[in-house]
Write a protein that holds these residues in place. Structure first.
Motif, PDB file in Angstrom:
ATOM      1  N   GLY A   1      84.937 -24.263 -30.671  1.00 40.54           N
ATOM      2  CA  GLY A   1      83.113 -23.539 -31.325  1.00 40.54           C
ATOM      3  C   GLY A   1      82.877 -22.553 -30.181  1.00 40.54           C
ATOM      4  N   CYS A   2      84.075 -21.604 -29.859  1.00 37.80           N
ATOM      5  CA  CYS A   2      84.238 -20.452 -28.803  1.00 37.80           C
ATOM      6  C   CYS A   2      83.622 -18.822 -30.294  1.00 37.80           C
ATOM      7  CB  CYS A   2      85.234 -19.721 -28.213  1.00 37.80           C
ATOM      8  SG  CYS A   2      85.119 -18.989 -27.075  1.00 37.80           S
ATOM      9  N   SER A   3      82.292 -19.280 -29.367  1.00 41.98           N
ATOM     10  CA  SER A   3      81.664 -17.452 -30.173  1.00 41.98           C
ATOM     11  C   SER A   3      82.373 -16.368 -29.061  1.00 41.98           C
ATOM     12  CB  SER A   3      80.326 -17.742 -30.506  1.00 41.98           C
ATOM     13  OG  SER A   3      79.985 -17.718 -28.702  1.00 41.98           O
ATOM     14  N   SER A   4      82.227 -15.340 -30.244  1.00 48.21           N
ATOM     15  CA  SER A   4      82.336 -14.218 -29.075  1.00 48.21           C
ATOM     16  C   SER A   4      81.942 -13.816 -27.633  1.00 48.21           C
ATOM     17  CB  SER A   4      81.642 -12.857 -30.069  1.00 48.21           C
ATOM     18  OG  SER A   4      80.704 -13.302 -30.497  1.00 48.21           O
TER      19      SER A   4
ATOM     20  N   VAL B   1      81.197 -25.813 -12.185  1.00 48.01           N
ATOM     21  CA  VAL B   1      81.841 -26.096 -13.436  1.00 48.01           C
ATOM     22  C   VAL B   1      83.256 -25.391 -13.539  1.00 48.01           C
ATOM     23  CG1 VAL B   1      81.723 -27.513 -15.373  1.00 48.01           C
ATOM     24  CG2 VAL B   1      79.633 -27.490 -13.894  1.00 48.01           C
ATOM     25  N   SER B   2      84.121 -26.245 -13.862  1.00 50.00           N
ATOM     26  CA  SER B   2      85.585 -25.505 -14.134  1.00 50.00           C
ATOM     27  C   SER B   2      85.503 -25.754 -15.948  1.00 50.00           C
ATOM     28  CB  SER B   2      86.777 -25.825 -13.816  1.00 50.00           C
ATOM     29  OG  SER B   2      86.791 -25.431 -12.920  1.00 50.00           O
ATOM     30  N   ALA B   3      85.748 -24.465 -17.009  1.00 49.53           N
ATOM     31  CA  ALA B   3      86.197 -24.631 -18.087  1.00 49.53           C
ATOM     32  C   ALA B   3      87.106 -25.273 -18.735  1.00 49.53           C
ATOM     33  CB  ALA B   3      86.948 -23.218 -18.702  1.00 49.53           C
ATOM     34  N   VAL B   4      86.730 -26.469 -19.559  1.00 50.64           N
ATOM     35  CA  VAL B   4      87.620 -27.704 -19.994  1.00 50.64           C
ATOM     36  C   VAL B   4      87.602 -27.124 -21.416  1.00 50.64           C
ATOM     37  CG1 VAL B   4      87.649 -28.809 -18.110  1.00 50.64           C
ATOM     38  CG2 VAL B   4      85.891 -29.261 -19.290  1.00 50.64           C
ATOM     39  N   GLY B   5      89.324 -27.671 -21.569  1.00 52.67           N
ATOM     40  CA  GLY B   5      89.312 -27.607 -23.502  1.00 52.67           C
ATOM     41  C   GLY B   5      88.432 -27.835 -24.041  1.00 52.67           C
ATOM     42  N   ALA B   6      88.372 -27.390 -25.899  1.00 51.54           N
ATOM     43  CA  ALA B   6      87.795 -27.575 -27.063  1.00 51.54           C
ATOM     44  C   ALA B   6      87.456 -26.133 -27.279  1.00 51.54           C
ATOM     45  CB  ALA B   6      85.897 -27.695 -26.038  1.00 51.54           C
TER      46      ALA B   6
ATOM     47  N   LYS C   1      82.462 -27.425 -22.680  1.00 51.86           N
ATOM     48  CA  LYS C   1      83.353 -27.637 -23.670  1.00 51.86           C
ATOM     49  C   LYS C   1      83.404 -26.955 -24.931  1.00 51.86           C
ATOM     50  CE  LYS C   1      82.899 -32.551 -22.441  1.00 51.86           C
ATOM     51  NZ  LYS C   1      82.642 -34.129 -22.825  1.00 51.86           N
ATOM     52  N   GLN C   2      82.009 -26.478 -25.436  1.00 52.69           N
ATOM     53  CA  GLN C   2      82.382 -25.831 -26.589  1.00 52.69           C
ATOM     54  C   GLN C   2      82.544 -24.112 -26.388  1.00 52.69           C
ATOM     55  OE1 GLN C   2      77.963 -25.941 -28.792  1.00 52.69           O
ATOM     56  NE2 GLN C   2      77.722 -28.361 -27.776  1.00 52.69           N
ATOM     57  N   HIS C   3      82.490 -23.594 -24.880  1.00 47.24           N
ATOM     58  CA  HIS C   3      82.917 -22.224 -24.913  1.00 47.24           C
ATOM     59  C   HIS C   3      84.242 -22.281 -23.167  1.00 47.24           C
ATOM     60  CE1 HIS C   3      78.562 -22.698 -26.125  1.00 47.24           C
ATOM     61  NE2 HIS C   3      79.077 -21.296 -26.752  1.00 47.24           N
ATOM     62  N   PRO C   4      84.639 -22.906 -24.022  1.00 49.66           N
ATOM     63  CA  PRO C   4      86.433 -23.113 -23.066  1.00 49.66           C
ATOM     64  C   PRO C   4      86.969 -22.030 -22.202  1.00 49.66           C
ATOM     65  CG  PRO C   4      87.664 -23.506 -25.383  1.00 49.66           C
ATOM     66  CD  PRO C   4      85.698 -22.637 -25.477  1.00 49.66           C
ATOM     67  N   ALA C   5      86.479 -20.833 -22.491  1.00 51.61           N
ATOM     68  CA  ALA C   5      86.453 -19.361 -22.051  1.00 51.61           C
ATOM     69  C   ALA C   5      86.436 -19.478 -21.045  1.00 51.61           C
ATOM     70  CB  ALA C   5      86.471 -18.041 -22.540  1.00 51.61           C
TER      71      ALA C   5
END
Length: 247
Positions: free
Chosen positions: A13-16, A6-11, A48-52
């Motif tokens: 809500g990204c935490s450290s 699954v590739s990261a897709v934008g969103a 979605k919540q972690h796009p990196a």
């Protein structure tokens, strides 16, 4: 064994932890075959919540995955369909965190649509002339099936021994078996060719699904974030949607 990337897709809500942390952006997961449908949905929501981050999952029987880990496979997370196979990797220095139960599952008899052989209970599976499909003994659903027959005071019928629960359901769906024993969730996830016959609680087996971060993994922060998500309300809601009992 299916490999799903699954590739990261934008969103937002990204935490450290979600930003990847030490080890980069990929989280590699080894997961029980019965988790295929909910974990695919969890990956979509998590990224979605972690796009990196990206999530890569290899699905298979828990026994085979545990063997891979003990033989040096590099992965960040292991999600097993039972505690016995999880215990195979927790006795040494292979894990880097606490083992946590995140879901539970129970068994059902799986039969072809229309139930042509009239299977109603475990005893019916011991009749002459039936083609029965079971998981192999080390496979969680195979071990549970044998426990179920023992609880019912029945002999284990002659049966094929499949490498994972998906193979049990597939054999019945393809008309290669008259019945089998699978997890409830896998029967319900199969849209065509099969239906479910309930096993009463007295003869059933409840299997705890544990998850752990692995020491050989390269992305500890990402692994921790994924495990936290799976055990969060959002992750638990997805698991319930696919028929799992949640914690």
């Amino acid at each position: 064994m299916a490999l799903v990337v699954v590739s990261a897709v934008g969103a937002s809500g990204c935490s450290s932890a979600g930003a990847g942390g030490a080890g980069g952006t990929k989280v590699t997961v080894l997961a029980a075959a019965s988790l295929t449908e909910p974990f695919n949905a969890i990956k979509d929501e998590f990224t979605k919540q972690h796009p990196a981050l990206t999530v890569e999952v290899s699905y298979g029987s828990s026994s085979a995955l545990a063997s891979q880990i003990t033989n040096g496979a590099e992965a960040d997370v292991f999600a097993s369909a039972d505690q016995a196979n999880m215990a195979k990797v927790t006795g040494g220095d292979l894990v880097a965190g606490a083992v946590e139960v995140f879901a539970r599952n129970t068994m059902a008899i799986v039969v072809p649509t229309g139930n042509p052989r009239g299977i109603r209970e475990l005893k019916d599976l011991t009749g002459a002339g039936l083609r029965i499909s079971l998981g192999a003994p080390p496979v969680p659903v195979g071990k549970a099936a044998r426990e179920g027959f023992a609880k019912a005071g029945l002999r284990v019928p002659a049966a094929t021994e499949e490498p994972d629960v998906k193979a049990v359901v597939s054999r019945v769906a393809l008309g290669e078996a008259d019945a089998g024993i699978a997890w409830v969730t896998d029967v319900r996830a199969t849209k065509q060719g099969v239906e479910l016959v309930e096993i009463p609680a007295g003869h059933n087996v409840v299997s705890d699904y544990p998850i752990v971060r692995l020491a050989a993994g390269k992305n500890g922060h990402g692994a921790t974030a994924l495990i936290e998500f799976i055990r969060s309300k959002s992750g638990q809601d997805i698991l319930r949607r696919y028929g799992f009992q949640t914690i």
